[in-house]
Scaffold this motif. Structure first.
Motif, mmCIF file in Angstrom:
data_model
loop_
_atom_site.group_PDB
_atom_site.id
_atom_site.type_symbol
_atom_site.label_atom_id
_atom_site.label_comp_id
_atom_site.label_asym_id
_atom_site.label_seq_id
_atom_site.Cartn_x
_atom_site.Cartn_y
_atom_site.Cartn_z
ATOM 1 N N ARG A 55 -58.666 -13.434 33.556
ATOM 2 C CA ARG A 55 -58.208 -13.716 34.924
ATOM 3 C C ARG A 55 -59.033 -12.994 35.988
ATOM 4 O O ARG A 55 -59.290 -13.523 37.072
ATOM 5 N N LYS A 56 -59.457 -11.792 35.687
ATOM 6 C CA LYS A 56 -60.210 -10.976 36.648
ATOM 7 C C LYS A 56 -61.572 -11.584 36.975
ATOM 8 O O LYS A 56 -62.173 -11.281 38.001
ATOM 9 N N TYR A 57 -62.052 -12.464 36.088
ATOM 10 C CA TYR A 57 -63.414 -12.987 36.224
ATOM 11 C C TYR A 57 -63.446 -14.502 36.400
ATOM 12 O O TYR A 57 -64.513 -15.106 36.304
ATOM 13 N N ALA A 58 -62.294 -15.125 36.666
ATOM 14 C CA ALA A 58 -62.265 -16.590 36.642
ATOM 15 C C ALA A 58 -61.317 -17.182 37.674
ATOM 16 O O ALA A 58 -60.334 -16.556 38.086
ATOM 17 N N PHE A 59 -61.619 -18.402 38.049
ATOM 18 C CA PHE A 59 -60.746 -19.261 38.848
ATOM 19 C C PHE A 59 -60.962 -20.672 38.326
ATOM 20 O O PHE A 59 -62.089 -21.069 38.032
ATOM 21 N N GLY A 60 -59.894 -21.431 38.154
ATOM 22 C CA GLY A 60 -60.077 -22.772 37.607
ATOM 23 C C GLY A 60 -59.006 -23.743 38.031
ATOM 24 O O GLY A 60 -57.899 -23.359 38.410
ATOM 25 N N SER A 61 -59.351 -25.022 37.967
ATOM 26 C CA SER A 61 -58.402 -26.101 38.236
ATOM 27 C C SER A 61 -58.442 -27.069 37.073
ATOM 28 O O SER A 61 -59.491 -27.646 36.768
ATOM 29 N N CYS A 62 -57.315 -27.223 36.398
ATOM 30 C CA CYS A 62 -57.222 -28.116 35.246
ATOM 31 C C CYS A 62 -56.356 -29.313 35.639
ATOM 32 O O CYS A 62 -55.279 -29.136 36.221
ATOM 33 N N VAL A 63 -56.825 -30.502 35.339
ATOM 34 C CA VAL A 63 -56.141 -31.727 35.764
ATOM 35 C C VAL A 63 -55.805 -32.578 34.548
ATOM 36 O O VAL A 63 -56.619 -32.716 33.630
ATOM 37 N N ILE A 64 -54.586 -33.127 34.554
ATOM 38 C CA ILE A 64 -54.209 -34.157 33.596
ATOM 39 C C ILE A 64 -54.224 -35.472 34.364
ATOM 40 O O ILE A 64 -53.447 -35.664 35.298
ATOM 41 N N ALA A 65 -55.142 -36.358 34.000
ATOM 42 C CA ALA A 65 -55.320 -37.612 34.728
ATOM 43 C C ALA A 65 -54.919 -38.791 33.857
ATOM 44 O O ALA A 65 -54.896 -38.714 32.631
ATOM 45 N N GLY A 66 -54.607 -39.900 34.529
ATOM 46 C CA GLY A 66 -54.224 -41.117 33.819
ATOM 47 C C GLY A 66 -52.724 -41.241 33.661
ATOM 48 O O GLY A 66 -51.952 -40.483 34.250
ATOM 49 N N GLU A 67 -52.309 -42.192 32.862
ATOM 50 C CA GLU A 67 -50.898 -42.447 32.620
ATOM 51 C C GLU A 67 -50.655 -42.553 31.123
ATOM 52 O O GLU A 67 -51.574 -42.843 30.351
ATOM 53 N N GLU A 68 -49.422 -42.259 30.704
ATOM 54 C CA GLU A 68 -49.072 -42.401 29.295
ATOM 55 C C GLU A 68 -49.354 -43.840 28.838
ATOM 56 O O GLU A 68 -49.063 -44.776 29.582
ATOM 57 N N PRO A 69 -49.924 -44.084 27.673
ATOM 58 C CA PRO A 69 -50.287 -43.111 26.638
ATOM 59 C C PRO A 69 -51.775 -42.722 26.655
ATOM 60 O O PRO A 69 -52.315 -42.353 25.625
ATOM 61 N N GLU A 70 -52.433 -42.847 27.807
ATOM 62 C CA GLU A 70 -53.864 -42.544 27.892
ATOM 63 C C GLU A 70 -54.080 -41.442 28.926
ATOM 64 O O GLU A 70 -54.378 -41.700 30.094
ATOM 65 N N LEU A 71 -53.929 -40.201 28.490
ATOM 66 C CA LEU A 71 -54.043 -39.043 29.376
ATOM 67 C C LEU A 71 -55.297 -38.244 29.034
ATOM 68 O O LEU A 71 -55.680 -38.151 27.868
ATOM 69 N N GLU A 72 -55.916 -37.672 30.056
ATOM 70 C CA GLU A 72 -57.127 -36.884 29.839
ATOM 71 C C GLU A 72 -57.009 -35.523 30.513
ATOM 72 O O GLU A 72 -56.574 -35.428 31.672
ATOM 73 N N ILE A 73 -57.398 -34.481 29.784
ATOM 74 C CA ILE A 73 -57.448 -33.124 30.338
ATOM 75 C C ILE A 73 -58.901 -32.802 30.669
ATOM 76 O O ILE A 73 -59.779 -32.867 29.812
ATOM 77 N N THR A 74 -59.150 -32.467 31.929
ATOM 78 C CA THR A 74 -60.470 -32.006 32.357
ATOM 79 C C THR A 74 -60.264 -30.859 33.337
ATOM 80 O O THR A 74 -59.150 -30.652 33.838
ATOM 81 N N GLY A 75 -61.325 -30.135 33.637
ATOM 82 C CA GLY A 75 -61.177 -29.031 34.589
ATOM 83 C C GLY A 75 -62.512 -28.560 35.124
ATOM 84 O O GLY A 75 -63.567 -28.799 34.529
ATOM 85 N N VAL A 76 -62.455 -27.908 36.278
ATOM 86 C CA VAL A 76 -63.626 -27.230 36.846
ATOM 87 C C VAL A 76 -63.287 -25.747 36.946
ATOM 88 O O VAL A 76 -62.188 -25.379 37.398
ATOM 89 N N TRP A 77 -64.222 -24.912 36.515
ATOM 90 C CA TRP A 77 -63.985 -23.475 36.429
ATOM 91 C C TRP A 77 -65.103 -22.694 37.106
ATOM 92 O O TRP A 77 -66.272 -23.099 37.065
ATOM 93 N N LEU A 78 -64.723 -21.584 37.699
ATOM 94 C CA LEU A 78 -65.672 -20.631 38.276
ATOM 95 C C LEU A 78 -65.591 -19.347 37.467
ATOM 96 O O LEU A 78 -64.503 -18.791 37.290
ATOM 97 N N PHE A 79 -66.733 -18.889 36.946
ATOM 98 C CA PHE A 79 -66.757 -17.662 36.146
ATOM 99 C C PHE A 79 -67.772 -16.671 36.720
ATOM 100 O O PHE A 79 -68.819 -17.062 37.242
ATOM 101 N N ARG A 80 -67.444 -15.394 36.577
ATOM 102 C CA ARG A 80 -68.385 -14.333 36.942
ATOM 103 C C ARG A 80 -69.561 -14.379 35.967
ATOM 104 O O ARG A 80 -69.375 -14.481 34.742
#
Length: 416
Positions: free
Chosen positions: A336-361
């Motif tokens: 947590r001290k070294y990161a910030f992120g946004s994780c998104v669940i996109a789409g509708e059941e039964p076709e869902l996708e997990i993706t995210g953009v992250w910032l790391f030190r």
């Protein structure tokens, strides 16, 4: 004919408090406009907060004004027509309906925090609170079991608002913890529940319902280390094995190794203070601070990464997919001290996708991240912040706007 065609129900995706209003509207042939709030900016702006100063969902906007609190909304919709008897037949049955509407809120909805949220990975598990919550749930089910021993529905001979509210309050429990063994003492409740959810009006809102074989378990509770005390010299005794600090599972403790310099001290200092960005993000409308974000970003001291879950084809149910993300976030506390992120669940059941953009030190994935087993379940790609397409992608993930791999936003979590 149709009733109340000009009313709009605002609710976030998958909100069970909105489901009961939508089901009641089906029974009363009320044509509600259903506006799904998919972006946090939609309910933080001045227009929305003018409708509900607390910024909560759902709300119902009518020609006469705005109603908030889901109980008030569903009662209002149920009272639009008397002939459908959603409040029963006569004053006593109306009292019974109100009794079960309140029962659903006080005895069932109140257990979300102790049972449902930990199971979905949205809150840390607490064994004592969960045990107490399950006892309360079983007591509530026992009451319903006795009531339904001689009745098809909770009040009268047809579906009423009582059935609608109690079913919607129980739905998440049936999806997560009421497995085959837990349901066994309550056959009348199960029969009634399945009868209700298979009515066309329920099915149109809830979709197909199936019962689970095995209950979902909360992620392991995070262990907190107590400060070490200096021991006074004593005669040598056999050491007692330390007892596990939580009851969810026993995690063997690794032996302490000599510590070298932390990796963060071996990379150049950065002009960007991550905590400043986190505070800015938390306290402001995201769109308004995007210029400041790009101004603050130090591309020498930090790197941006795109994460795609490798097994998205398995993500059929939103609550289970949300559980995957929540469990991952729980186990990421060391980074947590070294990161910030946004994780998104996109789409509708039964076709869902997990993706995210992250910032790391730093310019590589932090060792603390790589030490988490879930990290291997994602494909990580380093992003070039100078690329206009990357800038657009980052802004979409920070704001939860636009599409994600061509799919609409479903829900999201911010790691900060």
């Amino acid at each position: 004919g149709l009733f109340l065609a000009m009313a709009t129900l605002y609710a976030n995706h998958g909100n069970p408090r909105a489901f009961k209003a939508l089901i009641a509207a089906k029974y009363n042939n009320v044509a509600l406009n259903h506006s799904i709030i998919t972006e946090k900016s939609q309910f933080k702006n001045a227009e929305y907060t003018a409708k509900h100063p607390l910024g909560k969902l759902p709300i119902l906007e009518t020609a006469d004004g705005v109603l908030f609190e889901s109980g008030a909304i569903v009662r209002y919709i149920a009272r639009i027509r008397a002939d459908t008897e959603l409040f029963g037949n006569g004053f006593f049955q109306a009292g019974e309906v109100d009794q079960f509407v309140d029962f659903a809120a006080s005895e069932l909805d109140s257990l979300m925090g102790s049972i449902i949220l930990p199971v979905l990975g949205c809150a840390p598990p607490n064994k004592q609170a969960m045990t107490a919550g399950l006892t309360t749930l079983n007591n509530a089910l026992a009451l319903l079991e006795k009531r339904l021993a001689t009745k098809t529905f909770l009040v009268g001979e047809k579906v009423t608002l009582a059935d609608i509210c109690v079913v919607c309050s129980l739905a998440n429990f049936f999806k997560t913890v009421l497995d085959t063994a837990a349901r066994k003492p309550f056959p009348n409740v199960v029969r009634w529940y399945m009868t209700c959810v298979n009515q066309p009006e329920f099915a149109a809102v809830l979709g197909p319902i199936s019962l689970i074989d095995k209950a979902m378990q909360p992620a392991a509770a995070k262990k907190e280390k107590a400060p070490k005390k200096e021991a006074a010299p004593k005669t040598e005794k056999k050491k007692k094995e330390p007892e596990p600090e939580d009851d969810f599972d026993d995690i063997p403790k690794e032996e302490e190794k000599p510590k070298g310099p932390h990796w963060s001290t071996l990379i150049p200092k950065s002009s960007m203070v991550l905590d400043d960005w986190k505070r800015l993000y938390s306290n402001n409308e995201t769109k308004d601070i995007l210029p400041k974000w790009w101004e603050m970003l130090d591309t020498e001291g930090y790197s941006l990464w795109y994460a795609v879950y490798k097994y998205n084809e398995d993500n059929k149910k939103l609550f289970m997919t949300n559980n995957l993300v929540g469990g991952f976030f729980q186990r990421l506390d060391p980074v947590r001290k070294y990161a910030f992120g946004s994780c998104v669940i996109a789409g509708e059941e039964p076709e869902l996708e997990i993706t995210g953009v992250w910032l790391f030190r730093g310019q590589d994935l932090p060792p603390e991240l790589l030490a988490v087993d879930d990290t291997e379940l994602y494909e990580w790609t380093k992003l070039d912040p100078k690329d206009p397409a990357v800038k657009s992608k980052v802004e979409n993930y920070w704001c939860w706007e636009g599409t994600f791999n061509g799919k609409p936003f479903g829900c999201g979590k911010i790691f900060k």
